[in-house]
Design a protein around this motif. Structure first.
Motif, PDB file in Angstrom:
ATOM      1  N   SER B  85       0.872  -1.167   0.000  1.00  0.00           N
ATOM      2  CA  SER B  85       0.000   0.000   0.000  1.00  0.00           C
ATOM      3  C   SER B  85       0.909   1.216   0.000  1.00  0.00           C
ATOM      4  O   SER B  85       1.889   1.255   0.733  1.00  0.00           O
ATOM      5  N   TYR B 144       8.021   6.184   8.678  1.00  0.00           N
ATOM      6  CA  TYR B 144       7.060   6.669   9.662  1.00  0.00           C
ATOM      7  C   TYR B 144       7.380   6.095  11.045  1.00  0.00           C
ATOM      8  O   TYR B 144       7.219   6.728  12.052  1.00  0.00           O
ATOM      9  N   LYS B 174       7.548  11.475  12.006  1.00  0.00           N
ATOM     10  CA  LYS B 174       7.370  10.801  10.719  1.00  0.00           C
ATOM     11  C   LYS B 174       8.070  11.648   9.659  1.00  0.00           C
ATOM     12  O   LYS B 174       8.054  12.870   9.735  1.00  0.00           O
ATOM     13  N   TRP B 191       7.053  15.580   9.441  1.00  0.00           N
ATOM     14  CA  TRP B 191       5.622  15.842   9.588  1.00  0.00           C
ATOM     15  C   TRP B 191       5.291  16.377  10.979  1.00  0.00           C
ATOM     16  O   TRP B 191       4.635  17.401  11.115  1.00  0.00           O
ATOM     17  N   ARG B 217       3.319  24.061   9.938  1.00  0.00           N
ATOM     18  CA  ARG B 217       2.734  22.897  10.617  1.00  0.00           C
ATOM     19  C   ARG B 217       2.460  21.752   9.656  1.00  0.00           C
ATOM     20  O   ARG B 217       1.829  21.933   8.615  1.00  0.00           O
ATOM     21  N   ASN B 218       2.910  20.580  10.029  1.00  0.00           N
ATOM     22  CA  ASN B 218       2.612  19.339   9.308  1.00  0.00           C
ATOM     23  C   ASN B 218       2.885  19.386   7.801  1.00  0.00           C
ATOM     24  O   ASN B 218       1.952  19.327   6.992  1.00  0.00           O
ATOM     25  N   PHE B 236       0.056  20.805   5.607  1.00  0.00           N
ATOM     26  CA  PHE B 236      -1.299  20.348   5.883  1.00  0.00           C
ATOM     27  C   PHE B 236      -1.923  21.162   7.014  1.00  0.00           C
ATOM     28  O   PHE B 236      -3.095  21.476   6.999  1.00  0.00           O
ATOM     29  N   PRO B 268     -13.262  18.528   4.005  1.00  0.00           N
ATOM     30  CA  PRO B 268     -12.537  17.347   4.486  1.00  0.00           C
ATOM     31  C   PRO B 268     -11.564  16.808   3.439  1.00  0.00           C
ATOM     32  O   PRO B 268     -11.877  16.769   2.247  1.00  0.00           O
ATOM     33  N   VAL B 269     -10.389  16.426   3.886  1.00  0.00           N
ATOM     34  CA  VAL B 269      -9.373  15.871   2.989  1.00  0.00           C
ATOM     35  C   VAL B 269      -9.350  14.365   3.230  1.00  0.00           C
ATOM     36  O   VAL B 269      -8.782  13.889   4.196  1.00  0.00           O
ATOM     37  N   TYR B 270     -10.003  13.610   2.332  1.00  0.00           N
ATOM     38  CA  TYR B 270     -10.138  12.167   2.537  1.00  0.00           C
ATOM     39  C   TYR B 270      -8.898  11.405   2.107  1.00  0.00           C
ATOM     40  O   TYR B 270      -8.790  10.207   2.300  1.00  0.00           O
ATOM     41  N   LYS B 271      -7.990  12.100   1.445  1.00  0.00           N
ATOM     42  CA  LYS B 271      -6.733  11.456   1.073  1.00  0.00           C
ATOM     43  C   LYS B 271      -5.663  12.530   0.992  1.00  0.00           C
ATOM     44  O   LYS B 271      -5.921  13.603   0.454  1.00  0.00           O
ATOM     45  N   MET B 272      -4.488  12.245   1.542  1.00  0.00           N
ATOM     46  CA  MET B 272      -3.414  13.227   1.538  1.00  0.00           C
ATOM     47  C   MET B 272      -2.962  13.473   0.099  1.00  0.00           C
ATOM     48  O   MET B 272      -2.668  12.529  -0.627  1.00  0.00           O
ATOM     49  N   VAL B 333     -11.393  10.340  -2.741  1.00  0.00           N
ATOM     50  CA  VAL B 333     -12.804   9.929  -2.683  1.00  0.00           C
ATOM     51  C   VAL B 333     -13.634  11.160  -2.306  1.00  0.00           C
ATOM     52  O   VAL B 333     -13.151  11.988  -1.537  1.00  0.00           O
ATOM     53  N   PRO B 334     -14.839  11.338  -2.743  1.00  0.00           N
ATOM     54  CA  PRO B 334     -15.618  10.457  -3.613  1.00  0.00           C
ATOM     55  C   PRO B 334     -15.457  10.761  -5.104  1.00  0.00           C
ATOM     56  O   PRO B 334     -16.217  10.266  -5.900  1.00  0.00           O
ATOM     57  N   ARG B 376      -7.897   1.334  -9.827  1.00  0.00           N
ATOM     58  CA  ARG B 376      -7.838   0.264  -8.832  1.00  0.00           C
ATOM     59  C   ARG B 376      -9.071  -0.635  -8.813  1.00  0.00           C
ATOM     60  O   ARG B 376      -8.960  -1.853  -8.896  1.00  0.00           O
TER      61      ARG B 376
END
Lengths: 107, 414
Positions: B85, B144, B174, B191, B217-218, B236, B268-272, B333-334, B376
């Motif tokens: 992954s 990480y 990380k 991070w 930050r991050n 982020f 919202p951030v559903y994926k970095m 997503v979505p 995918r």
């Protein structure tokens, strides 16, 4: 009519709050997919951790399902954990929290 | 009796040489076959180039596929690479070997021509990416868990240096956004700590580390411009990006595009999102906004915002076609069933493609006439013509994610 309906509605609401309804089998399959692929993009495909912490039963031991459900629905502001309420219902999130605690996360 | 005996003896005697003869024939024909095979595979290895090959990560089963991009076909599958992954890869300078960084901390060396796993080490608990040094002798992995960078020799994967990412009161951070830079340097970001570090290996295998604190930050990922001069980390935890001029590290890190979110609440951030050196087209760099459905355009002469382009969802990869004329974007997503194409001149969206659910990555062929897309949930790779947007090929793959072409071998930061 209204007098007759009110208790019915109240009792229906009561049921919804007391026991989260189990998502349909098709929805369950979608949720399992989401858990591995999309939650997995931060928590790892095997949920052993990544940018987000591990979501394995030992890592979550002692955390109430309601607490995890709230984390899933509303995220953790100020961290990378996003609120999923736009994509997941209360039932979906409770079902996911229960799967995580039970370690039943593989398809 | 004698005759009989003789004949028996003769028969026996005959039989022995006969067996020996058959044996010789068998052995020699087997020898010829082996020799032929050896010659054939030798010739193949000698005549097949590796410049048009690509490695495709199949994240379900810990395998990678090796494909070729001239005829757009699959060549072979290599298995046993562990948890892939979020895996990525870099290439040896001769474009023969791929170094694959797996999520489970495994570092695998794959022979692209022979289609074989030639070496593998478990180097940490949880890794995120890697880079290869300017001279091709060192491969660095960012981790990480425990947070830090480990550096190995590319020939036999022996450990050369271990750089724990310690900050504050001895916490591990990380590490993300690891790239190679000219001068045998690696640059990466912390991070948790909000720092950028340079590990300089120019004097040998003991690195000299320089640290830049308070960079924001991050930091979630970083890119280095194709000339190897500027390192840019996306943030982020706040609006803006952190910029480090590697020609003048003494000038420190400065913030660019602060407040691009204008104080509005983030989506919202559903994926970095990811940052890659590919996203530079001419003077412009194209980067994903975080928590806004926009691609930000940065003028690299002034480091000011040069525009922003409204897109379909939270951008994940923003990739410039090698000639810089188009920028392709995929989404979290979505909206991860779509890809949008931006014209880098007018900054307008010129096409929206719908390859299918789970578009995870895109990689242009070296001169950009075609682009490979991993889909995918359909277990497919698609190859699109970047002029007509027609699909030229569809290949089966098991939950494909990253696609890495060997042409990366000669690019700084990839």
């Amino acid at each position: 009519m209204i007098r007759w309906l009110a208790p019915v509605i109240i009792s229906l609401l009561g049921v919804a709050v007391a026991h989260a309804a189990t998502p349909s089998p098709q929805r369950q399959a979608e949720l399992r997919h989401l858990l591995i692929q999309d939650c997995g993009s931060c928590h790892g495909l095997t949920l052993k951790g990544g940018l987000g912490p591990a979501l394995t039963p030992p890592a979550l031991a002692g955390k109430p399902p309601e607490f995890l459900q709230l984390t899933i629905l509303h995220g953790r502001p100020g961290t990378a954990m996003p609120p999923w309420r736009g994509l997941l219902s209360e039932d979906d999130s409770r079902w996911l929290a229960d799967r995580l605690l039970a370690g039943e996360t593989q398809p | 009796m004698n005759a009989a005996n003789e004949s028996t003896t003769a028969a026996d005697g005959d039989q022995v040489p006969m067996r020996a003869e058959w044996g010789t024939v068998l052995i020699s024909s087997m020898l010829v076959m082996f020799l032929l095979l050896a010659v054939v595979s030798k010739t193949e290895a000698a005549t097949l180039g590796s410049g048009d090959l690509a490695l495709v990560v199949e994240r379900a089963n810990g395998s990678v596929q090796i494909v070729e991009t001239t005829g757009n076909s699959a060549l072979t599958r290599v298995e046993g690479l562990g948890d892939l992954s979020h895996a990525s890869a870099v290439f040896s300078r001769d474009q023969r070997y791929a170094f694959v960084f797996g999520r489970d901390g495994g570092l695998s060396k794959v022979d692209m021509l022979e289609g074989q796993l030639v070496a593998r080490v478990m180097q940490s608990g949880n890794s995120i990416g890697g880079a290869i040094s300017q001279d091709g002798r060192l491969v660095a992995v960012s981790n990480y868990e425990p947070g830090g960078v480990k550096v190995f020799r590319t020939d036999d994967l022996t450990l050369v240096a271990d750089i724990p990412a310690l900050y504050g009161a001895g916490q591990h951070s990380k590490v993300i956004g690891l790239v190679d830079a000219p001068g045998r340097r690696f640059v990466f970001s912390l991070w948790d700590a909000g720092e950028i570090w340079i590990a300089d290996f120019s004097a040998g295998d003991q690195p000299v580390i320089s640290k830049f604190e308070d960079i924001g930050r991050n930091p979630y990922d970083a890119l280095i411009t194709p000339d190897g001069r500027y390192y840019i980390a996306g943030l982020f935890g706040e609006d803006g990006l952190a910029l480090l001029d590697l020609w003048h590290p003494e000038q420190g890190v400065r913030r660019i595009l602060p407040h691009y979110g204008k104080g509005e609440e983030k989506l919202p951030v559903y994926k970095m999102p990811h940052l890659e050196g590919w996203a530079v087209a001419g003077n412009l760099a194209f980067v994903p906004a975080v928590g806004r459905h926009e691609v930000l355009v940065i003028d690299m002469l002034t480091w000011q915002e040069a525009g922003r382009i409204a897109v379909k969802g939270q951008p994940v990869f923003v990739m410039g076609r090698p000639d810089g004329r188009q920028v392709w974007v995929n989404f979290a997503v979505p909206d991860n069933d779509s890809v949008q194409v931006i014209d880098a001149e007018s900054l307008k969206i010129v096409n929206t493609l719908q390859p299918g659910k789970g578009v995870l990555h895109m990689e242009f062929e070296p001169r950009g006439e075609e682009v490979w897309v991993s889909v995918r949930d359909q277990d497919e790779l698609h190859v699109y013509d970047t002029a007509s947007f027609e699909r030229r090929a569809t290949l089966p793959a098991q939950k494909p994610s990253g696609i890495f072409m060997t042409a990366r071998a000669s690019r700084i930061g990839l």
